[in-house]
Design a protein around this motif. Structure first.
Motif, PDB file in Angstrom:
ATOM      1  N   HIS A   1      44.972  36.418  37.567  1.00 50.38           N
ATOM      2  CA  HIS A   1      45.660  37.440  38.193  1.00 50.38           C
ATOM      3  C   HIS A   1      46.548  38.708  37.162  1.00 50.38           C
ATOM      4  CE1 HIS A   1      47.904  34.034  35.398  1.00 50.38           C
ATOM      5  NE2 HIS A   1      48.238  35.080  34.966  1.00 50.38           N
ATOM      6  N   ASP A   2      45.893  38.157  35.696  1.00 51.71           N
ATOM      7  CA  ASP A   2      46.286  39.659  34.858  1.00 51.71           C
ATOM      8  C   ASP A   2      46.227  40.901  35.072  1.00 51.71           C
ATOM      9  OD1 ASP A   2      47.551  41.147  32.156  1.00 51.71           O
ATOM     10  OD2 ASP A   2      46.592  39.761  30.885  1.00 51.71           O
ATOM     11  N   SER A   3      46.955  42.063  35.431  1.00 50.89           N
ATOM     12  CA  SER A   3      46.390  43.149  35.703  1.00 50.89           C
ATOM     13  C   SER A   3      45.811  44.240  34.413  1.00 50.89           C
ATOM     14  CB  SER A   3      47.452  44.300  36.332  1.00 50.89           C
ATOM     15  OG  SER A   3      48.523  43.824  35.113  1.00 50.89           O
ATOM     16  N   ARG A   4      46.118  43.500  33.267  1.00 56.37           N
ATOM     17  CA  ARG A   4      45.260  44.367  32.219  1.00 56.37           C
ATOM     18  C   ARG A   4      43.797  43.746  31.416  1.00 56.37           C
ATOM     19  NH1 ARG A   4      49.454  41.135  27.554  1.00 56.37           N
ATOM     20  NH2 ARG A   4      48.374  39.513  29.032  1.00 56.37           N
ATOM     21  N   ILE A   5      43.573  42.805  32.369  1.00 53.34           N
ATOM     22  CA  ILE A   5      42.182  42.645  32.580  1.00 53.34           C
ATOM     23  C   ILE A   5      41.657  44.176  33.517  1.00 53.34           C
ATOM     24  CG2 ILE A   5      40.082  41.566  33.707  1.00 53.34           C
ATOM     25  CD1 ILE A   5      41.779  38.906  31.675  1.00 53.34           C
ATOM     26  N   ALA A   6      42.395  43.642  34.299  1.00 51.83           N
ATOM     27  CA  ALA A   6      41.639  44.746  35.672  1.00 51.83           C
ATOM     28  C   ALA A   6      41.493  46.105  34.914  1.00 51.83           C
ATOM     29  CB  ALA A   6      42.183  44.400  36.965  1.00 51.83           C
TER      30      ALA A   6
ATOM     31  N   TRP B 255      40.790  46.297  31.818  1.00 55.17           N
ATOM     32  CA  TRP B 255      39.801  46.242  31.089  1.00 55.17           C
ATOM     33  C   TRP B 255      38.285  46.835  32.036  1.00 55.17           C
ATOM     34  CZ3 TRP B 255      36.920  42.290  31.486  1.00 55.17           C
ATOM     35  CH2 TRP B 255      35.688  42.350  30.835  1.00 55.17           C
ATOM     36  N   ALA B 256      38.116  46.606  32.679  1.00 53.70           N
ATOM     37  CA  ALA B 256      36.770  46.283  33.433  1.00 53.70           C
ATOM     38  C   ALA B 256      36.523  47.694  33.368  1.00 53.70           C
ATOM     39  CB  ALA B 256      36.332  45.085  34.648  1.00 53.70           C
ATOM     40  N   ASP B 257      35.076  47.789  33.972  1.00 49.48           N
ATOM     41  CA  ASP B 257      34.385  48.912  34.513  1.00 49.48           C
ATOM     42  C   ASP B 257      34.755  49.283  35.604  1.00 49.48           C
ATOM     43  OD1 ASP B 257      33.163  49.083  31.839  1.00 49.48           O
ATOM     44  OD2 ASP B 257      31.321  47.626  32.420  1.00 49.48           O
ATOM     45  N   SER B 258      34.750  48.007  36.575  1.00 48.56           N
ATOM     46  CA  SER B 258      34.817  47.807  38.282  1.00 48.56           C
ATOM     47  C   SER B 258      36.311  46.509  38.413  1.00 48.56           C
ATOM     48  CB  SER B 258      34.027  47.929  38.409  1.00 48.56           C
ATOM     49  OG  SER B 258      32.781  49.038  38.378  1.00 48.56           O
ATOM     50  N   SER B 259      37.557  47.088  39.278  1.00 49.31           N
ATOM     51  CA  SER B 259      38.170  45.991  39.287  1.00 49.31           C
ATOM     52  C   SER B 259      38.011  46.248  40.660  1.00 49.31           C
ATOM     53  CB  SER B 259      39.478  45.777  38.662  1.00 49.31           C
ATOM     54  OG  SER B 259      40.043  47.054  39.064  1.00 49.31           O
ATOM     55  N   TYR B 260      39.106  44.902  41.476  1.00 48.24           N
ATOM     56  CA  TYR B 260      38.512  44.767  42.967  1.00 48.24           C
ATOM     57  C   TYR B 260      39.962  43.935  42.793  1.00 48.24           C
ATOM     58  CZ  TYR B 260      34.067  45.841  42.759  1.00 48.24           C
ATOM     59  OH  TYR B 260      32.752  46.577  42.820  1.00 48.24           O
ATOM     60  N   LEU B 261      40.802  43.503  44.254  1.00 44.00           N
ATOM     61  CA  LEU B 261      41.767  43.207  44.614  1.00 44.00           C
ATOM     62  C   LEU B 261      41.646  42.571  45.651  1.00 44.00           C
ATOM     63  CD1 LEU B 261      44.889  42.796  44.710  1.00 44.00           C
ATOM     64  CD2 LEU B 261      45.443  45.047  45.798  1.00 44.00           C
ATOM     65  N   LEU B 262      41.795  41.139  45.393  1.00 48.36           N
ATOM     66  CA  LEU B 262      41.846  39.987  46.957  1.00 48.36           C
ATOM     67  C   LEU B 262      43.058  39.379  47.180  1.00 48.36           C
ATOM     68  CD1 LEU B 262      39.180  38.253  47.761  1.00 48.36           C
ATOM     69  CD2 LEU B 262      39.621  36.701  46.068  1.00 48.36           C
ATOM     70  N   ILE B 263      42.850  39.812  48.704  1.00 54.15           N
ATOM     71  CA  ILE B 263      44.161  38.981  49.527  1.00 54.15           C
ATOM     72  C   ILE B 263      43.889  38.994  50.021  1.00 54.15           C
ATOM     73  CG2 ILE B 263      46.493  40.253  49.851  1.00 54.15           C
ATOM     74  CD1 ILE B 263      47.029  42.197  48.003  1.00 54.15           C
ATOM     75  N   ASP B 264      43.945  37.589  50.471  1.00 50.23           N
ATOM     76  CA  ASP B 264      44.173  36.604  52.216  1.00 50.23           C
ATOM     77  C   ASP B 264      42.818  36.454  52.485  1.00 50.23           C
ATOM     78  OD1 ASP B 264      46.843  35.961  52.044  1.00 50.23           O
ATOM     79  OD2 ASP B 264      47.213  38.315  52.798  1.00 50.23           O
ATOM     80  N   GLY B 265      41.960  36.343  50.729  1.00 51.61           N
ATOM     81  CA  GLY B 265      40.378  36.713  51.377  1.00 51.61           C
ATOM     82  C   GLY B 265      39.840  37.882  51.806  1.00 51.61           C
ATOM     83  N   VAL B 266      40.571  38.733  51.499  1.00 48.74           N
ATOM     84  CA  VAL B 266      39.520  40.173  51.994  1.00 48.74           C
ATOM     85  C   VAL B 266      39.731  40.370  50.390  1.00 48.74           C
ATOM     86  CG1 VAL B 266      40.626  42.968  52.658  1.00 48.74           C
ATOM     87  CG2 VAL B 266      40.571  40.721  53.895  1.00 48.74           C
TER      88      VAL B 266
END
Length: 220
Positions: free
Chosen positions: A197-202, A204-215
């Motif tokens: 849930h930490d945006s700082r890790i997002a 750091w990543a090469d690719s990041s995704y957002l998961l909300i309500d299963g999407v």
């Protein structure tokens, strides 16, 4: 790792949809973060990707091996051979030494006893715990326990490392150390996927995704 149209629903009245058509590709050596609020389905997705749970629909391949059509025995074998896990609570065995915690993983994998010492020494050196090899797990600090969990996950060189909130209980310094170890694993060709849930890790990543309500949607 390739997920296509993964769904997860639970029978209830009304039915509960936890995951809705998740598509995800993770390449060797890639660092991927999936961010989302509590209840978004992150842990459910991790359990499915880690072959700890089965989807209601869709398909999943890990390093070219289809898992959605595999038998339970085949799934267990794939999980043991291809995947490594790191959780927020490190699940260290407190009554065993650091070396014994890792040796148990090697024993489960069927690694001959004569080969274990060298593998244990090498992985403990990589995570900076070689001086603690004889210490009991319960005597480690929070940061040391998490480094031990990473060592245990990486000692058999998995194709994919799955981490669920691995820095959630750590201060900034220890969290940074964990991410450095993930960086090293990625450089060795391990695909690293972190649920957080930490945006700082997002960031750091090469690719990041957002998961909300299963999407699942692309964050960057």
């Amino acid at each position: 790792m390739k997920a296509r149209s993964l769904t997860k629903a639970y029978d209830s009245e009304p039915p509960v949809e936890v995951l809705r058509g998740v598509n995800l590709d993770v390449e060797r050596g890639e660092r991927v973060a999936i961010v989302g609020p509590s209840g978004a389905g992150k842990s459910t997705l991790l359990n499915i990707l880690g072959l700890l749970d089965e989807p209601s629909g869709g398909s999943l391949e890990i390093l070219g091996s289809a898992t959605h059509t595999a038998s339970p025995a085949r799934r267990d074998k794939l999980r043991s051979e291809l995947l490594g896990f790191v959780f927020q609570d490190a699940h260290v065995l407190g009554h065993r030494t650091v070396a014994e915690n890792i040796e148990l993983k090697l024993a489960i994998r069927g690694v001959p006893r004569r080969q274990r010492f060298g593998l244990i020494a090498a992985i403990l050196a990589r995570v900076g715990l070689n001086h603690r090899s004889r210490s009991l797990g319960r005597l480690l600090s929070g940061g040391e326990k998490q480094r031990l969990a990473i060592a245990r996950a990486l000692v058999t060189t998995p194709g994919v490392l799955l981490a669920d909130e691995p820095t959630g209980n750590l201060d900034d310094s220890n969290a940074g150390t964990v991410l450095e170890l993930f960086d090293e694993a990625a450089k060795r060709g391990v695909a690293v996927l972190v649920i957080t849930h930490d945006s700082r890790i997002a960031d750091w990543a090469d690719s990041s995704y957002l998961l909300i309500d299963g999407v699942l949607s692309t964050r960057k």
